[in-house]
Motif scaffolding. Structure first.
Motif, mmCIF file in Angstrom:
data_model
loop_
_atom_site.group_PDB
_atom_site.id
_atom_site.type_symbol
_atom_site.label_atom_id
_atom_site.label_comp_id
_atom_site.label_asym_id
_atom_site.label_seq_id
_atom_site.Cartn_x
_atom_site.Cartn_y
_atom_site.Cartn_z
ATOM 1 N N ALA A 79 -14.086 20.028 9.189
ATOM 2 C CA ALA A 79 -12.845 20.656 8.746
ATOM 3 C C ALA A 79 -12.624 20.510 7.246
ATOM 4 C CB ALA A 79 -11.664 20.065 9.515
ATOM 5 N N HIS A 80 -13.308 19.571 6.593
ATOM 6 C CA HIS A 80 -13.115 19.337 5.157
ATOM 7 C C HIS A 80 -14.294 19.830 4.317
ATOM 8 C CE1 HIS A 80 -10.177 16.527 6.912
ATOM 9 N NE2 HIS A 80 -9.534 16.645 5.773
ATOM 10 N N VAL A 81 -15.286 20.460 4.946
ATOM 11 C CA VAL A 81 -16.439 20.942 4.190
ATOM 12 C C VAL A 81 -16.028 22.055 3.238
ATOM 13 C CG1 VAL A 81 -18.637 22.166 4.392
ATOM 14 C CG2 VAL A 81 -18.176 20.211 5.859
ATOM 15 N N GLY A 82 -15.150 22.969 3.688
ATOM 16 C CA GLY A 82 -14.746 24.092 2.846
ATOM 17 C C GLY A 82 -14.073 23.652 1.561
ATOM 18 N N SER A 83 -13.096 22.738 1.666
ATOM 19 C CA SER A 83 -12.415 22.253 0.457
ATOM 20 C C SER A 83 -13.354 21.430 -0.410
ATOM 21 C CB SER A 83 -11.193 21.428 0.860
ATOM 22 O OG SER A 83 -11.564 20.319 1.664
ATOM 23 N N ALA A 84 -14.314 20.735 0.210
ATOM 24 C CA ALA A 84 -15.288 19.966 -0.568
ATOM 25 C C ALA A 84 -16.171 20.891 -1.393
ATOM 26 C CB ALA A 84 -16.129 19.105 0.360
ATOM 27 N N ILE A 85 -16.504 22.067 -0.875
ATOM 28 C CA ILE A 85 -17.304 23.038 -1.633
ATOM 29 C C ILE A 85 -16.557 23.445 -2.899
ATOM 30 C CG2 ILE A 85 -18.209 25.395 -1.602
ATOM 31 C CD1 ILE A 85 -18.865 25.024 1.337
ATOM 32 N N VAL A 86 -15.265 23.700 -2.772
ATOM 33 C CA VAL A 86 -14.476 24.125 -3.926
ATOM 34 C C VAL A 86 -14.407 23.006 -4.961
ATOM 35 C CG1 VAL A 86 -12.190 24.878 -4.681
ATOM 36 C CG2 VAL A 86 -13.139 25.723 -2.521
ATOM 37 N N ASP A 87 -14.120 21.791 -4.511
ATOM 38 C CA ASP A 87 -13.950 20.690 -5.447
ATOM 39 C C ASP A 87 -15.251 20.289 -6.131
ATOM 40 O OD1 ASP A 87 -11.354 20.752 -4.679
ATOM 41 O OD2 ASP A 87 -11.403 18.933 -3.463
ATOM 42 N N GLN A 88 -16.384 20.450 -5.434
ATOM 43 C CA GLN A 88 -17.649 20.017 -6.029
ATOM 44 C C GLN A 88 -18.226 21.043 -6.985
ATOM 45 O OE1 GLN A 88 -20.501 18.155 -3.423
ATOM 46 N NE2 GLN A 88 -22.244 18.933 -4.575
ATOM 47 N N PHE A 89 -18.084 22.330 -6.664
ATOM 48 C CA PHE A 89 -18.790 23.348 -7.450
ATOM 49 C C PHE A 89 -17.876 24.136 -8.391
ATOM 50 C CE2 PHE A 89 -21.431 22.896 -3.593
ATOM 51 C CZ PHE A 89 -22.614 22.512 -4.188
ATOM 52 N N PHE A 90 -16.588 24.256 -8.079
ATOM 53 C CA PHE A 90 -15.696 25.093 -8.877
ATOM 54 C C PHE A 90 -14.680 24.222 -9.603
ATOM 55 C CE2 PHE A 90 -17.200 27.676 -5.351
ATOM 56 C CZ PHE A 90 -17.602 28.846 -5.994
ATOM 57 N N LEU A 91 -14.619 24.380 -10.912
ATOM 58 C CA LEU A 91 -13.678 23.638 -11.742
ATOM 59 C C LEU A 91 -12.375 24.431 -11.805
ATOM 60 C CD1 LEU A 91 -13.085 21.244 -13.582
ATOM 61 C CD2 LEU A 91 -14.047 22.553 -15.483
ATOM 62 N N GLU A 93 -8.524 24.734 -12.636
ATOM 63 C CA GLU A 93 -7.434 24.171 -13.440
ATOM 64 C C GLU A 93 -6.113 24.303 -12.684
ATOM 65 O OE1 GLU A 93 -7.599 26.300 -17.070
ATOM 66 O OE2 GLU A 93 -9.558 25.496 -17.675
ATOM 67 N N LYS A 94 -5.060 23.757 -13.278
ATOM 68 C CA LYS A 94 -3.763 23.805 -12.605
ATOM 69 C C LYS A 94 -3.300 25.236 -12.397
ATOM 70 C CE LYS A 94 -2.103 19.305 -14.203
ATOM 71 N NZ LYS A 94 -1.028 18.576 -14.947
ATOM 72 N N ALA A 95 -3.550 26.083 -13.378
ATOM 73 C CA ALA A 95 -3.103 27.473 -13.271
ATOM 74 C C ALA A 95 -3.954 28.275 -12.297
ATOM 75 C CB ALA A 95 -3.113 28.129 -14.648
ATOM 76 N N GLY A 96 -5.208 27.881 -12.111
ATOM 77 C CA GLY A 96 -6.097 28.600 -11.210
ATOM 78 C C GLY A 96 -7.526 28.608 -11.716
ATOM 79 N N LEU A 97 -8.365 29.352 -11.030
ATOM 80 C CA LEU A 97 -9.801 29.422 -11.335
ATOM 81 C C LEU A 97 -10.083 30.629 -12.204
ATOM 82 C CD1 LEU A 97 -12.661 28.239 -10.753
ATOM 83 C CD2 LEU A 97 -12.770 29.765 -8.783
ATOM 84 N N THR A 98 -10.677 30.406 -13.361
ATOM 85 C CA THR A 98 -10.996 31.504 -14.271
ATOM 86 C C THR A 98 -12.280 32.213 -13.828
ATOM 87 O OG1 THR A 98 -12.311 30.113 -15.744
ATOM 88 C CG2 THR A 98 -9.935 30.214 -16.151
ATOM 89 N N TRP A 99 -12.507 33.373 -14.433
ATOM 90 C CA TRP A 99 -13.691 34.172 -14.128
ATOM 91 C C TRP A 99 -14.966 33.427 -14.519
ATOM 92 C CZ3 TRP A 99 -16.347 37.590 -11.652
ATOM 93 C CH2 TRP A 99 -17.437 38.227 -12.217
ATOM 94 N N VAL A 100 -14.951 32.781 -15.670
ATOM 95 C CA VAL A 100 -16.136 32.067 -16.140
ATOM 96 C C VAL A 100 -16.438 30.888 -15.221
ATOM 97 C CG1 VAL A 100 -17.120 30.724 -18.028
ATOM 98 C CG2 VAL A 100 -15.818 32.803 -18.523
ATOM 99 N N GLU A 101 -15.421 30.113 -14.839
ATOM 100 C CA GLU A 101 -15.647 28.967 -13.968
ATOM 101 C C GLU A 101 -16.025 29.418 -12.557
ATOM 102 O OE1 GLU A 101 -15.992 25.992 -14.798
ATOM 103 O OE2 GLU A 101 -15.381 26.240 -16.887
ATOM 104 N N PHE A 102 -15.535 30.555 -12.151
ATOM 105 C CA PHE A 102 -15.931 31.109 -10.852
ATOM 106 C C PHE A 102 -17.426 31.431 -10.848
ATOM 107 C CE2 PHE A 102 -16.375 34.943 -8.109
ATOM 108 C CZ PHE A 102 -16.101 34.335 -6.886
ATOM 109 N N THR A 107 -23.092 29.884 -9.525
ATOM 110 C CA THR A 107 -24.460 29.644 -9.989
ATOM 111 C C THR A 107 -24.914 28.232 -9.661
ATOM 112 O OG1 THR A 107 -24.113 31.222 -11.794
ATOM 113 C CG2 THR A 107 -25.980 29.722 -11.978
ATOM 114 N N LYS A 108 -24.014 27.268 -9.794
ATOM 115 C CA LYS A 108 -24.361 25.887 -9.474
ATOM 116 C C LYS A 108 -24.649 25.713 -7.996
ATOM 117 C CE LYS A 108 -22.710 21.132 -10.049
ATOM 118 N NZ LYS A 108 -21.594 20.270 -10.510
ATOM 119 N N CYS A 109 -23.944 26.478 -7.175
ATOM 120 C CA CYS A 109 -24.116 26.359 -5.722
ATOM 121 C C CYS A 109 -25.258 27.210 -5.207
ATOM 122 C CB CYS A 109 -22.810 26.753 -5.031
ATOM 123 S SG CYS A 109 -22.885 26.731 -3.228
ATOM 124 N N CYS A 110 -25.379 28.453 -5.692
ATOM 125 C CA CYS A 110 -26.316 29.421 -5.125
ATOM 126 C C CYS A 110 -27.367 29.905 -6.116
ATOM 127 C CB CYS A 110 -25.558 30.637 -4.592
ATOM 128 S SG CYS A 110 -24.252 30.242 -3.419
#
Length: 571
Positions: A79-91, A93-102, A107-110
């Motif tokens: 149940a926590h694998v999905g959120s772990a993917i986001v926290d490990q691979f996507f940086l 910020e408080k406002a949200g995920l930018t295009w560059v970080e997306f 790329t880091k994951c796939c």
């Protein structure tokens, strides 16, 4: 953001990120996914949105009462694998995920990287990030380093490795379920004990004292150093980390291929069933999945069909031979595999003559069909130990004695040095690494020292130097060449049926009369210049040929009319 097309507005960081993402071929999908997930006002992806995109929701989990028991921590971890993917691979910020970080996270994951880095990221995802989020005890630590990758240290229990394998299985199941037009039902659990025991045999110091035929992974309290486990995974299941990349790609692809608001999209909910997904004889779900993790491209895709619900009918069409169904013996085997020219995998289930409980299963994957030869042949292939432990032995590159399959010759003549009749893999004639006799009653396994074709390793636990003879219980052949190879074999069998029918008619023909014999004698003496001969007068069924123009009778009449006329065979 992701929709910008003006080169003047693209920063060097964005250009670099887009170039790396474009090398994977997924940049158009990523643009569409970012556009659907992002907030129109801020142009950023909210944290809750990206987490929902990769969330795995478990409904009515069942621990099961048969097969391999699931550790109670598995549903919580999943149940926590999905959120772990986001926290490990996507940086984010408080406002949200930018295009560059997306793009960087994708790329880091796939992205294209070495297998060791992908496996390291997978282990950190499951054993560090997901376990911490689930509140489960963590026995691994990440050593920080300058390259920001970090190395793992610590140890694992067999139950921990079982959780990892089932988590990867779940990611693969989800990706195939989303790509399919119809849902494949609840999430089943494959029996992967042979993979866990393989890691125990390779990594544990006290593995020599363990009885692998009676061992249960849920009851093993053996610490496995994570460095050794990573080395084992890199050698035995090198494409295990691809399950994560397939999951991320399928979720983003599912998001972009459906119309409407993405918040309204329904990601299928998984229920964990207690039984194994499918059982197709010797090629069980767990074995097929383990083999697929050692292969790439089409072969991996073909054998993966045996792993998932809803695809068992497709893989059953690929069953070429099963001894319990078609009968034992080389002749019966040959009648079902002859003419199949695509890749095949052969599985042999055997046991010791005086101990039925000590059963083992081995496999051999070849990239071509079987041929009746009295010498070794083949260009590539793998040997597999499938039970009770799993190991893969790829080609070593030193020799090419991949396959030996020899039947008794149709016309037997005296041979002072007859070649063995049976099926073999590796080694040399008379000293094969795996040899099964023509009756499919005995299989002989020899030490890897006799074989230079396949890599070294034991086909079963504690295999000695002396040859081991075992009783064959079951033999299976599965075709992995797809529909095209099956169609070629079907055409071959139809031609063989025509020739068999012609031979049957010849054998059923009564004695020739004197008038026919005199005619044949006159014809052959006239046009063969009285040469010594033996002849057979054949009755030919014109229906098997096109018409009178194609028949042998017309050719004979034309020769009698003008034997000196020059003829050219139509091609």
């Amino acid at each position: 953001m992701g929709q910008s097309s003006s080169t003047d507005q693209i920063s060097p960081a964005q250009r670099e990120a887009e170039t790396l993402a474009a090398s994977t071929g997924a940049l158009p999908t990523l643009r569409e996914a970012f556009s659907r997930l992002s907030d129109p006002e801020t142009g950023l992806i909210p944290l809750d949105s990206i987490r929902k995109c990769f969330a795995l929701v478990i409904e009515n989990p069942s621990s099961g009462t048969s097969g391999t028991l699931a550790p109670k921590e598995f549903p919580v971890l999943l149940a926590h694998v999905g959120s772990a993917i986001v926290d490990q691979f996507f940086l984010v910020e408080k406002a949200g995920l930018t295009w560059v970080e997306f793009l960087r996270g994708y790329t880091k994951c796939c992205g294209r990287t070495v297998a060791s880095t992908s496996l390291n990221n997978l282990f950190k995802l499951v054993f560090v990030s997901a376990n911490e989020k689930a509140g489960l005890p963590v026995k691994l630590q990440v050593d920080p380093s300058e390259d920001d990758d970090g190395k793992l240290s610590g140890s694992l229990l067999p139950a921990d490795l079982l959780n990892l394998l089932w988590a990867c299985w779940t990611l693969s199941w989800d990706s195939r379920n989303l790509r399919s037009s119809t849902s494949k039902g609840s999430l089943g659990r494959p029996d992967v004990d042979h993979l866990v025991l393989s890691a125990v045999e390779s990594c544990a110091e006290s593995a020599d004292k363990l009885n692998f035929w009676d061992a249960k992974t849920s009851g093993l309290d053996i610490e496995l150093p994570v460095s050794k486990v990573l080395t084992w995974a890199l050698k035995t299941v090198p494409y295990l980390a691809d399950c994560l990349a397939q999951f991320v790609n399928s979720r983003l692809g599912y998001l972009t291929s459906h119309q409407g608001k993405w918040e309204d999209l329904y990601f299928p909910v998984h229920g964990i069933s207690p039984a194994e997904v499918s059982n197709t004889g010797l090629l069980t779900c767990g074995r097929a999945w383990a083999i697929s993790l050692t292969l790439r491209d089409n072969l991996s895709e073909e054998i993966s069909k045996a792993c998932f619900l809803g695809e068992s009918e497709d893989i059953n069409e690929s069953l070429l031979y099963r001894s319990s169904l078609h009968g034992k013996g080389l002749n019966r085997f040959w009648s079902h595999v002859e003419g199949y020219l695509g890749p095949v995998i052969m599985l042999i289930d055997a046991c010791e003559s005086n101990n039925v409980e000590r059963r083992l299963t081995i496999g051999a994957l070849t990239h071509q069909g079987f041929e009746n030869k009295d010498i070794f042949y083949g260009s590539s292939g793998n040997l597999y130990a499938l039970g009770p432990v799993f190991h893969v032995f790829a080609a070593s590159g030193k020799e090419k004695n991949f396959i030996y399959s020899h039947l008794h010759p149709a016309v037997r003549v005296y041979d002072p040095h007859p070649k063995p009749v049976g099926i073999a893999f590796g080694g040399s004639i008379g000293n094969e690494r795996v040899f099964m006799d023509e009756d499919f009653s005995k299989v002989t396994l020899r030490h890897h020292a006799v074989d230079k074709t396949y890599q070294h390793g034991s086909l079963f636990p504690n295999q000695g130097f002396l040859p081991t003879e075992m009783s064959v219980l079951e033999v299976e052949i599965w075709g992995l060449g797809g529909k095209r190879a099956k169609d070629v074999q079907t055409s071959y069998k139809k031609r063989e049926e025509i020739f068999t029918e012609q031979r049957r008619k010849v054998n059923n023909r009564g004695p020739l009369n004197l008038k026919t014999l005199l005619f044949c004698n006159f014809f052959l003496r006239k046009f063969l210049n009285d040469a010594p001969f033996f002849y057979v007068f054949l009755q030919v069924d014109l229906k098997a040929f096109g018409d009178w123009e194609d028949s042998p009778e017309k050719m004979m009449m034309d020769m009698m009319a003008d034997p000196n006329r020059v003829r050219r065979q139509d091609r």
